[in-house]
Design a protein around this motif. Structure first.
Motif, PDB file in Angstrom:
ATOM      1  N   SER A   1       0.831  -1.194   0.000  1.00  0.00           N
ATOM      2  CA  SER A   1       0.000   0.000   0.000  1.00  0.00           C
ATOM      3  C   SER A   1       0.870   1.249   0.000  1.00  0.00           C
ATOM      4  CB  SER A   1      -0.906  -0.003   1.238  1.00  0.00           C
ATOM      5  OG  SER A   1      -1.563   1.234   1.384  1.00  0.00           O
ATOM      6  N   THR A   2       0.406   2.283  -0.670  1.00  0.00           N
ATOM      7  CA  THR A   2       1.101   3.574  -0.649  1.00  0.00           C
ATOM      8  C   THR A   2       0.491   4.522   0.375  1.00  0.00           C
ATOM      9  OG1 THR A   2      -0.332   4.441  -2.401  1.00  0.00           O
ATOM     10  CG2 THR A   2       1.722   3.356  -3.077  1.00  0.00           C
ATOM     11  N   ASP A   3      -0.435   4.017   1.182  1.00  0.00           N
ATOM     12  CA  ASP A   3      -1.066   4.826   2.233  1.00  0.00           C
ATOM     13  C   ASP A   3      -0.064   5.030   3.369  1.00  0.00           C
ATOM     14  OD1 ASP A   3      -2.546   5.902   4.295  1.00  0.00           O
ATOM     15  OD2 ASP A   3      -4.267   4.581   4.026  1.00  0.00           O
ATOM     16  N   THR A   4       0.468   6.226   3.491  1.00  0.00           N
ATOM     17  CA  THR A   4       1.475   6.487   4.520  1.00  0.00           C
ATOM     18  C   THR A   4       0.902   6.310   5.925  1.00  0.00           C
ATOM     19  OG1 THR A   4       0.956   8.852   4.386  1.00  0.00           O
ATOM     20  CG2 THR A   4       2.810   8.050   3.062  1.00  0.00           C
ATOM     21  N   GLY A   5      -0.409   6.483   6.075  1.00  0.00           N
ATOM     22  CA  GLY A   5      -1.038   6.287   7.380  1.00  0.00           C
ATOM     23  C   GLY A   5      -0.894   4.856   7.871  1.00  0.00           C
ATOM     24  N   LYS A   6      -1.012   3.871   6.950  1.00  0.00           N
ATOM     25  CA  LYS A   6      -0.858   2.462   7.338  1.00  0.00           C
ATOM     26  C   LYS A   6       0.568   2.187   7.825  1.00  0.00           C
ATOM     27  CE  LYS A   6      -4.370   0.195   4.442  1.00  0.00           C
ATOM     28  NZ  LYS A   6      -4.985   1.312   3.718  1.00  0.00           N
ATOM     29  N   TRP A   7       1.551   2.721   7.109  1.00  0.00           N
ATOM     30  CA  TRP A   7       2.943   2.483   7.498  1.00  0.00           C
ATOM     31  C   TRP A   7       3.283   3.206   8.802  1.00  0.00           C
ATOM     32  CZ3 TRP A   7       5.347  -1.391   5.326  1.00  0.00           C
ATOM     33  CH2 TRP A   7       4.868  -1.844   4.086  1.00  0.00           C
ATOM     34  N   GLN A   8       2.662   4.356   9.006  1.00  0.00           N
ATOM     35  CA  GLN A   8       2.853   5.048  10.281  1.00  0.00           C
ATOM     36  C   GLN A   8       2.267   4.225  11.424  1.00  0.00           C
ATOM     37  OE1 GLN A   8       4.622   7.611  10.736  1.00  0.00           O
ATOM     38  NE2 GLN A   8       4.080   8.408  12.766  1.00  0.00           N
ATOM     39  N   GLN A   9       1.100   3.611  11.178  1.00  0.00           N
ATOM     40  CA  GLN A   9       0.477   2.746  12.195  1.00  0.00           C
ATOM     41  C   GLN A   9       1.362   1.547  12.497  1.00  0.00           C
ATOM     42  OE1 GLN A   9      -3.412   1.266  11.114  1.00  0.00           O
ATOM     43  NE2 GLN A   9      -3.572  -0.062  12.912  1.00  0.00           N
ATOM     44  N   LEU A  10       1.971   0.954  11.459  1.00  0.00           N
ATOM     45  CA  LEU A  10       2.847  -0.194  11.672  1.00  0.00           C
ATOM     46  C   LEU A  10       4.083   0.200  12.479  1.00  0.00           C
ATOM     47  CD1 LEU A  10       3.295  -3.175  11.121  1.00  0.00           C
ATOM     48  CD2 LEU A  10       4.348  -2.571   8.936  1.00  0.00           C
ATOM     49  N   ARG A  11       4.576   1.416  12.267  1.00  0.00           N
ATOM     50  CA  ARG A  11       5.760   1.891  13.004  1.00  0.00           C
ATOM     51  C   ARG A  11       5.460   2.096  14.488  1.00  0.00           C
ATOM     52  NH1 ARG A  11       7.692   7.174  11.024  1.00  0.00           N
ATOM     53  NH2 ARG A  11       9.503   6.709  12.335  1.00  0.00           N
ATOM     54  N   GLU A  12       4.185   2.185  14.847  1.00  0.00           N
ATOM     55  CA  GLU A  12       3.817   2.405  16.243  1.00  0.00           C
ATOM     56  C   GLU A  12       3.893   1.136  17.083  1.00  0.00           C
ATOM     57  OE1 GLU A  12      -0.059   4.079  16.067  1.00  0.00           O
ATOM     58  OE2 GLU A  12       0.605   5.987  15.194  1.00  0.00           O
ATOM     59  N   PHE A  13       4.035  -0.025  16.429  1.00  0.00           N
ATOM     60  CA  PHE A  13       4.132  -1.285  17.162  1.00  0.00           C
ATOM     61  C   PHE A  13       5.584  -1.581  17.525  1.00  0.00           C
ATOM     62  CE2 PHE A  13       0.163  -2.194  14.701  1.00  0.00           C
ATOM     63  CZ  PHE A  13      -0.668  -2.444  15.784  1.00  0.00           C
ATOM     64  N   GLY A  14       5.771  -2.333  18.622  1.00  0.00           N
ATOM     65  CA  GLY A  14       7.087  -2.864  18.942  1.00  0.00           C
ATOM     66  C   GLY A  14       7.732  -2.265  20.166  1.00  0.00           C
ATOM     67  N   THR A  15       8.951  -2.705  20.413  1.00  0.00           N
ATOM     68  CA  THR A  15       9.779  -2.170  21.491  1.00  0.00           C
ATOM     69  C   THR A  15      10.677  -1.094  20.900  1.00  0.00           C
ATOM     70  OG1 THR A  15      11.562  -3.744  21.071  1.00  0.00           O
ATOM     71  CG2 THR A  15       9.804  -4.457  22.571  1.00  0.00           C
ATOM     72  N   PRO A  16      11.325  -0.268  21.724  1.00  0.00           N
ATOM     73  CA  PRO A  16      12.237   0.745  21.166  1.00  0.00           C
ATOM     74  C   PRO A  16      13.282   0.139  20.229  1.00  0.00           C
ATOM     75  CG  PRO A  16      11.812   1.219  23.473  1.00  0.00           C
ATOM     76  CD  PRO A  16      11.140  -0.089  23.184  1.00  0.00           C
ATOM     77  N   ARG A  17      13.818  -1.019  20.594  1.00  0.00           N
ATOM     78  CA  ARG A  17      14.839  -1.646  19.741  1.00  0.00           C
ATOM     79  C   ARG A  17      14.248  -2.118  18.416  1.00  0.00           C
ATOM     80  NH1 ARG A  17      18.865  -5.958  21.944  1.00  0.00           N
ATOM     81  NH2 ARG A  17      16.940  -7.098  22.436  1.00  0.00           N
ATOM     82  N   SER A  18      13.083  -2.767  18.468  1.00  0.00           N
ATOM     83  CA  SER A  18      12.496  -3.275  17.227  1.00  0.00           C
ATOM     84  C   SER A  18      11.988  -2.132  16.358  1.00  0.00           C
ATOM     85  CB  SER A  18      11.362  -4.261  17.532  1.00  0.00           C
ATOM     86  OG  SER A  18      10.239  -3.604  18.064  1.00  0.00           O
ATOM     87  N   GLN A  19      11.483  -1.068  16.978  1.00  0.00           N
ATOM     88  CA  GLN A  19      11.041   0.089  16.197  1.00  0.00           C
ATOM     89  C   GLN A  19      12.213   0.717  15.451  1.00  0.00           C
ATOM     90  OE1 GLN A  19       8.863   2.057  19.554  1.00  0.00           O
ATOM     91  NE2 GLN A  19       7.249   2.366  18.035  1.00  0.00           N
ATOM     92  N   ALA A  20      13.350   0.837  16.141  1.00  0.00           N
ATOM     93  CA  ALA A  20      14.534   1.404  15.494  1.00  0.00           C
ATOM     94  C   ALA A  20      14.996   0.516  14.341  1.00  0.00           C
ATOM     95  CB  ALA A  20      15.654   1.579  16.520  1.00  0.00           C
ATOM     96  N   ALA A  21      14.946  -0.807  14.532  1.00  0.00           N
ATOM     97  CA  ALA A  21      15.360  -1.740  13.478  1.00  0.00           C
ATOM     98  C   ALA A  21      14.421  -1.660  12.279  1.00  0.00           C
ATOM     99  CB  ALA A  21      15.408  -3.161  14.028  1.00  0.00           C
ATOM    100  N   PHE A  22      13.105  -1.551  12.541  1.00  0.00           N
ATOM    101  CA  PHE A  22      12.132  -1.457  11.454  1.00  0.00           C
ATOM    102  C   PHE A  22      12.309  -0.144  10.687  1.00  0.00           C
ATOM    103  CE2 PHE A  22       7.729  -0.377   9.973  1.00  0.00           C
ATOM    104  CZ  PHE A  22       7.658  -1.360   8.985  1.00  0.00           C
ATOM    105  N   ASP A  23      12.508   0.944  11.416  1.00  0.00           N
ATOM    106  CA  ASP A  23      12.737   2.236  10.763  1.00  0.00           C
ATOM    107  C   ASP A  23      13.977   2.180   9.870  1.00  0.00           C
ATOM    108  OD1 ASP A  23      10.523   3.311  11.915  1.00  0.00           O
ATOM    109  OD2 ASP A  23      11.569   4.648  13.295  1.00  0.00           O
ATOM    110  N   GLN A  24      15.010   1.501  10.349  1.00  0.00           N
ATOM    111  CA  GLN A  24      16.222   1.383   9.559  1.00  0.00           C
ATOM    112  C   GLN A  24      15.970   0.597   8.276  1.00  0.00           C
ATOM    113  OE1 GLN A  24      18.972   3.033  10.192  1.00  0.00           O
ATOM    114  NE2 GLN A  24      19.884   2.261   8.299  1.00  0.00           N
ATOM    115  N   SER A  25      15.115  -0.431   8.350  1.00  0.00           N
ATOM    116  CA  SER A  25      14.764  -1.205   7.154  1.00  0.00           C
ATOM    117  C   SER A  25      14.023  -0.328   6.142  1.00  0.00           C
ATOM    118  CB  SER A  25      13.904  -2.407   7.536  1.00  0.00           C
ATOM    119  OG  SER A  25      14.609  -3.287   8.385  1.00  0.00           O
ATOM    120  N   LEU A  26      13.101   0.495   6.638  1.00  0.00           N
ATOM    121  CA  LEU A  26      12.378   1.406   5.748  1.00  0.00           C
ATOM    122  C   LEU A  26      13.330   2.404   5.099  1.00  0.00           C
ATOM    123  CD1 LEU A  26       9.139   2.196   7.812  1.00  0.00           C
ATOM    124  CD2 LEU A  26       9.358   0.677   5.842  1.00  0.00           C
ATOM    125  N   VAL A  27      14.279   2.908   5.873  1.00  0.00           N
ATOM    126  CA  VAL A  27      15.251   3.864   5.337  1.00  0.00           C
ATOM    127  C   VAL A  27      16.086   3.209   4.237  1.00  0.00           C
ATOM    128  CG1 VAL A  27      17.355   5.150   5.902  1.00  0.00           C
ATOM    129  CG2 VAL A  27      15.354   5.330   7.377  1.00  0.00           C
TER     130      VAL A  27
END
Length: 564
Positions: free
Chosen positions: A63-89
């Motif tokens: 999906s290109t809906d940025t709202g969905k990806w923002q919602q997905l980024r809200e899940f997890g622990t600080p470490r997993s959130q940082a790892a997921f953000d790095q994957s997106l980057v």
């Protein structure tokens, strides 16, 4: 019907106009039904299905809906959130930033609701050098991305003004009436772009791949024409999916066989060719990600699936504090299916031949003849926590249950096991009573090994290894796993009846100490710590299709900021 009872033909036949009318109604109704079904199947196809070659190994739509990806980024622990953000980057930089593009500036103003990426067979990206020239460097996996255009005028205006398209060294060529723009970024990295009918942009990582996509649109067999594909997608359709996946099993098997260092037996490859595909959709919920999956056989497949869905009682036999469990409806059938495809599977949980040989050499039994022959009922493998007061060295117990189809044969085999454990391995084998029911304990005190076997409801054999947990399941649990709210939430499914479950209480499993089977590498723990539970429900829905409902419960994390 004999001559005496033959009815008068003039009385039994309806008038000709009525016959024609009924036939017309049937034909018309069938045509309408076919049109409706075809239209429904086209509506569930991923964007660009008509441009993706039918032999694509894997297709991913997001999906290109940025709202969905923002919602997905809200899940997890600080470490997993940082790892997921790095994957997106990394994904952003690979496809956009390295080419001078910015999503918000160059893409978002005109893009449609979903982007589809297809991974093609390696042959689509092979470049053969001219005689006398050095061999070309290895190409990346041939990939075609289909980007939908929601606003053609805005797309033209935005891209013409973008610094990325103005500054790069682009060349143009014509391929079968389609203008292709290309940029050779390095010796083994290039970008090819083509616009189809002002509705879609094709982006490929080599010239051959984009030519294959154009050929497919004009005259080739496309993903949309794959047998059973549209029908399968209608069964797992999700209106607000964040991602969709398709795996071409025959094509993937052929590619794996051609590039594998381990030869695949011809009979195993032929068995895999009976399959057509695996597809899945992913949808975000307030508590995690809900997946719907389906696999199906080819229309001309000689193989047919066993449509019995008999897994129903195991969650009532396990206690509510069960840490992990996997169940199925027929262990003998499961083993046959597993062994048929294991030779070509790069991930083997169990090597069939090694297991056969291991059982033969350790306890002198034949796996198929002495064991699986009477294991034709429901089964499970579960991890139960140790009861209070158990030794710290035994924090849990691995429990196997199976419903027998032949109690007498089972008893004979288990008696042989008792003798082998006592005579060959010096185990102390003794009978005991738990809640008035007989069990047999095998113990080796010097090595802190405890094994218990017994029966539930007369026809379900169980074997536990580790902590003494017999009192938790005999005669039945005080409170069953089926009543566990986390289990019910994780395995909730429309598939009924079904043919098995998988469940893991991730929080409690990761906290388990001193259990050798759960030594998880630190890198994997980062991801797993973000998960609260996983639940899977499987069912055979016809003799050619299997369905899977998967729920991954995720922890709520911190509110994410902007991507770095």
């Amino acid at each position: 019907m004999n001559a005496q009872t033959k009815p008068n033909s003039t009385k039994q036949r309806p008038p000709l106009p009525l016959t024609i009318g009924a036939a017309a109604a049937l034909v018309g109704g069938g045509a309408i039904a076919f049109w409706a079904l075809t239209r429904q199947q086209l509506n569930v196809m991923p964007i660009g299905a008509n441009a993706i070659p039918q032999d694509a190994l894997m297709v991913v739509s997001v999906s290109t809906d940025t709202g969905k990806w923002q919602q997905l980024r809200e899940f997890g622990t600080p470490r997993s959130q940082a790892a997921f953000d790095q994957s997106l980057v990394q994904f952003r930089d690979r496809f956009l930033k390295n080419r001078g593009l910015e999503y918000a500036r160059d893409i978002q103003p005109w893009i449609g609701k979903e982007v589809t990426m297809a991974f093609l067979p390696p042959q689509a990206g092979v470049t053969v050098p001219n005689p006398g020239q050095p061999a070309a460097p290895p190409n990346a996996q041939p990939t075609v991305m289909v980007v939908p255009i929601a606003d053609a005028l805005k797309a033209k205006d935005t891209l013409e003004k973008s610094p990325a398209t103005q500054g790069a060294k682009w060349t143009e060529r014509d391929y079968k009436g389609v203008k292709v723009r290309e940029n050779q970024e390095s010796a083994n990295q290039s970008t090819s772009i083509a616009v189809l009918d002002t509705t879609q942009v094709l982006v490929a990582n080599n010239p051959n791949a984009i030519e294959r996509a154009i050929d497919t649109v004009k005259e080739g067999k496309s993903l949309a024409q794959t047998p059973g594909y549209g029908e399968a997608l209608t069964q797992i359709q999700e209106e607000n999916a964040i991602a969709r996946l398709y795996v071409n099993i025959p094509a993937a098997a052929n590619t794996s066989a051609a590039n594998s260092s381990r030869p695949i037996p011809p009979q195993t490859l032929a068995q895999l060719q009976q399959n057509q595909g695996l597809a899945a959709t992913a949808k975000l919920t307030n508590e995690g990600i809900q997946f719907k999956g389906i696999s199906w056989l080819r229309p001309d497949s000689q193989r047919k699936l066993n449509t019995e869905n008999t897994a129903k009682t195991i969650p009532t036999r396990l206690p509510t504090d069960t840490l992990m469990m996997a169940s199925g409806g027929n262990l003998k059938q499961f083993w046959q299916d597993y062994t048929q495809g294991s030779a070509s599977n790069p991930i083997q949980f169990v090597n069939p031949e090694a297991l056969r040989q291991g059982i033969r050499t350790t306890v002198g039994l034949d796996l198929e003849k002495d064991l699986l022959n009477w294991m034709q009922g429901e089964y499970s493998l579960a991890l139960l926590p140790a009861p209070q007061g158990a030794p710290a060295a035994l924090p849990a117990s691995l429990v196997f249950m199976v419903q027998t189809s032949d109690r007498r044969a089972a008893e004979a085999t288990l008696k042989k096991l008792d003798e082998v454990m006592a005579t060959k391995y010096a185990f102390k084998v003794e009978e005991a009573k738990v809640e008035g029911q007989s069990i047999v304990n095998w113990s080796l005190p010097a090595a802190s090994v405890n094994i218990t076997r017994g029966w539930l409801d007369g026809n379900v054999a169980f074997l536990s290894l580790g902590a003494p947990i017999a009192s938790a399941i005999l005669p039945k649990p005080t409170k069953a796993l089926a009543e566990n709210e986390l289990f019910r939430k994780s395995t909730q499914s429309e598939l009924a009846p079904h043919n098995g479950n998988f469940f893991v209480d991730m929080d409690r499993v990761l906290k388990l100490q001193n259990f050798p089977l759960l030594q998880i590498p630190a890198a994997n723990r980062t991801v797993l710590e973000a998960i609260s539970s996983i639940g899977v429900t499987a069912a055979v829905t016809s003799d050619r299709t299997s369905r899977y409902d998967v729920f991954v419960g995720l922890k709520k994390g911190n509110n994410p900021g902007a991507l770095p």
